[in-house]
Design a protein around this motif. Structure first.
Motif, PDB file in Angstrom:
ATOM      1  N   THR A  52      11.283  -6.960 -14.769  1.00 15.91           N
ATOM      2  CA  THR A  52      10.770  -6.013 -13.777  1.00 15.91           C
ATOM      3  C   THR A  52       9.405  -6.453 -13.272  1.00 15.91           C
ATOM      4  O   THR A  52       9.113  -6.367 -12.081  1.00 15.91           O
ATOM      5  N   GLU A  53       8.545  -6.935 -14.177  1.00 14.36           N
ATOM      6  CA  GLU A  53       7.214  -7.361 -13.765  1.00 14.36           C
ATOM      7  C   GLU A  53       7.280  -8.627 -12.929  1.00 14.36           C
ATOM      8  O   GLU A  53       6.569  -8.758 -11.929  1.00 14.36           O
ATOM      9  N   ALA A  54       8.146  -9.555 -13.319  1.00 14.07           N
ATOM     10  CA  ALA A  54       8.264 -10.805 -12.563  1.00 14.07           C
ATOM     11  C   ALA A  54       8.804 -10.552 -11.160  1.00 14.07           C
ATOM     12  O   ALA A  54       8.318 -11.115 -10.181  1.00 14.07           O
ATOM     13  N   VAL A  55       9.801  -9.687 -11.065  1.00 15.31           N
ATOM     14  CA  VAL A  55      10.411  -9.406  -9.764  1.00 15.31           C
ATOM     15  C   VAL A  55       9.427  -8.694  -8.842  1.00 15.31           C
ATOM     16  O   VAL A  55       9.298  -9.045  -7.669  1.00 15.31           O
ATOM     17  N   THR A  56       8.717  -7.696  -9.348  1.00 11.91           N
ATOM     18  CA  THR A  56       7.770  -6.981  -8.500  1.00 11.91           C
ATOM     19  C   THR A  56       6.565  -7.851  -8.156  1.00 11.91           C
ATOM     20  O   THR A  56       5.934  -7.646  -7.114  1.00 11.91           O
ATOM     21  N   ASP A  57       6.242  -8.827  -8.981  1.00 13.15           N
ATOM     22  CA  ASP A  57       5.143  -9.732  -8.663  1.00 13.15           C
ATOM     23  C   ASP A  57       5.443 -10.572  -7.427  1.00 13.15           C
ATOM     24  O   ASP A  57       4.556 -10.880  -6.634  1.00 13.15           O
ATOM     25  N   ILE A  58       6.707 -10.953  -7.260  1.00 10.00           N
ATOM     26  CA  ILE A  58       7.068 -11.758  -6.087  1.00 10.00           C
ATOM     27  C   ILE A  58       7.525 -10.884  -4.927  1.00 10.00           C
ATOM     28  O   ILE A  58       7.971 -11.371  -3.896  1.00 10.00           O
ATOM     29  N   PRO A  89       0.796  -1.236   0.000  1.00  2.00           N
ATOM     30  CA  PRO A  89       0.000   0.000   0.000  1.00  2.00           C
ATOM     31  C   PRO A  89       0.825   1.280   0.000  1.00  2.00           C
ATOM     32  O   PRO A  89       0.390   2.292  -0.552  1.00  2.00           O
ATOM     33  N   ASN A  90       2.011   1.282   0.623  1.00  2.00           N
ATOM     34  CA  ASN A  90       2.828   2.495   0.641  1.00  2.00           C
ATOM     35  C   ASN A  90       4.186   2.276  -0.011  1.00  2.00           C
ATOM     36  O   ASN A  90       5.122   3.040   0.220  1.00  2.00           O
ATOM     37  N   ILE A  91       4.299   1.236  -0.818  1.00  2.00           N
ATOM     38  CA  ILE A  91       5.563   0.930  -1.491  1.00  2.00           C
ATOM     39  C   ILE A  91       5.297   0.658  -2.973  1.00  2.00           C
ATOM     40  O   ILE A  91       4.538  -0.242  -3.317  1.00  2.00           O
ATOM     41  N   TYR A  92       5.916   1.453  -3.817  1.00  2.00           N
ATOM     42  CA  TYR A  92       5.854   1.251  -5.265  1.00  2.00           C
ATOM     43  C   TYR A  92       7.279   1.272  -5.804  1.00  2.00           C
ATOM     44  O   TYR A  92       8.163   1.856  -5.189  1.00  2.00           O
ATOM     45  N   CYS A  93       7.491   0.631  -6.944  1.00  2.00           N
ATOM     46  CA  CYS A  93       8.807   0.724  -7.567  1.00  2.00           C
ATOM     47  C   CYS A  93       8.643   0.965  -9.056  1.00  2.00           C
ATOM     48  O   CYS A  93       7.648   0.588  -9.667  1.00  2.00           O
ATOM     49  N   CYS A  94       9.625   1.674  -9.624  1.00  2.00           N
ATOM     50  CA  CYS A  94       9.646   1.949 -11.053  1.00  2.00           C
ATOM     51  C   CYS A  94      10.683   1.039 -11.699  1.00  2.00           C
ATOM     52  O   CYS A  94      11.813   0.950 -11.209  1.00  2.00           O
ATOM     53  N   GLY A  95      10.332   0.403 -12.781  1.00  2.00           N
ATOM     54  CA  GLY A  95      11.246  -0.521 -13.435  1.00  2.00           C
ATOM     55  C   GLY A  95      11.893   0.091 -14.655  1.00  2.00           C
ATOM     56  O   GLY A  95      11.234   0.728 -15.470  1.00  2.00           O
ATOM     57  N   ALA A  96      13.222  -0.086 -14.766  1.00  2.00           N
ATOM     58  CA  ALA A  96      13.959   0.324 -15.954  1.00  2.00           C
ATOM     59  C   ALA A  96      14.836  -0.833 -16.369  1.00  2.00           C
ATOM     60  O   ALA A  96      15.693  -1.263 -15.612  1.00  2.00           O
TER      61      ALA A  96
END
Length: 239
Positions: A90-96, A77-84
């Motif tokens: 990037t999508e796989a890593v943030t999914d886990i 809820p209070n943590i987002y990340c931007c992928g470059a």
């Protein structure tokens, strides 16, 4: 006396295959190349939280694969990340929900009140503002000239948008629209397509009006091909 036991190998780089790779290269085997990726992602701290932003162009080499992809990923809820980097990674890593540094992959992890940026092979750093991606230099020039402590929410959004636009207009790997995410205590706002700096405004002066699903054929040329070893009737008569 302590009995010997197998100890698992420590993590890190292994150079065991370097001699083999050098030998194969000397024998003429071409070393695989890499594909340049493109993105502009930024983040800054303002008076009440953080603002992060990203462009929306996804590329496959010289091809624009997606004009409006999402590069700001939800983690909590209070943590987002931007992928470059490599979009699939990037999508796989943030999914886990795990932060990793993968080949051709770097991310910015933004937490409430702080910006943590992690480059490949480097430990995380806490910064008041940060930029990453192929358009990061253009975006950083905006931050370095205009950032100040205690920005308001509106000032933070405006500065982030301006930094992303600098990447969009000065980096071929970045483009399309501006996405913004504002994180404050107990609240997160994801402003999808906050700005559309590249509207389609071109109108043909010739007044073309094509019927949907139909394109006029201006000319046709048919060339007969002869397969290798094939003899046509005309060739046989000449012989």
């Amino acid at each position: 006396m302590v009995a010997s036991m197998d100890v698992p190998a420590k993590g890190g780089f292994s150079f065991d295959l370097c001699p083999r790779n050098g030998m194969l290269e000397k024998k003429g085997l071409k070393v695989p190349g890499f594909r340049k990726t493109g993105t502009t992602i930024v983040g800054l701290v303002f008076a009440d939280g953080v603002v992060l932003g990203a462009d929306t162009r996804a590329t496959e080499g010289p091809i624009v694969a997606d004009k409006n992809c999402e590069k700001i990923h939800y983690m909590a809820p209070n943590i987002y990340c931007c992928g470059a980097g490599t979009a699939a990674d990037t999508e796989a890593v943030t999914d886990i929900k795990v932060m990793l540094a993968l080949p051709l992959f770097s991310v910015e992890l933004i937490v409430l009140d702080h910006i943590y940026t992690r480059f490949i092979h480097m430990v995380p750093q806490t910064l008041p503002f940060a930029t990453m991606g192929s358009g990061s230099l253009a975006a950083m020039s905006v931050f370095e000239s205009k950032y100040k402590e205690g920005l308001t929410r509106e000032e933070g959004i405006q500065l982030v948008s301006e930094a992303i636009c600098a990447g969009i207009f000065n980096d071929l790997g970045s483009g399309s629209n501006v996405d913004v995410c504002v994180i404050t205590k107990g609240k997160t706002e994801y402003l999808r397509n906050h700005q559309l700096p590249n509207p389609t405004t071109y109108v043909s002066s010739k007044g073309y009006n094509f019927v949907q699903g139909q394109t006029e054929v201006l000319s046709t040329k048919i060339t007969s091909l002869k397969m290798k070893g094939e003899v046509t009737i005309g060739d046989a008569m000449e012989e």
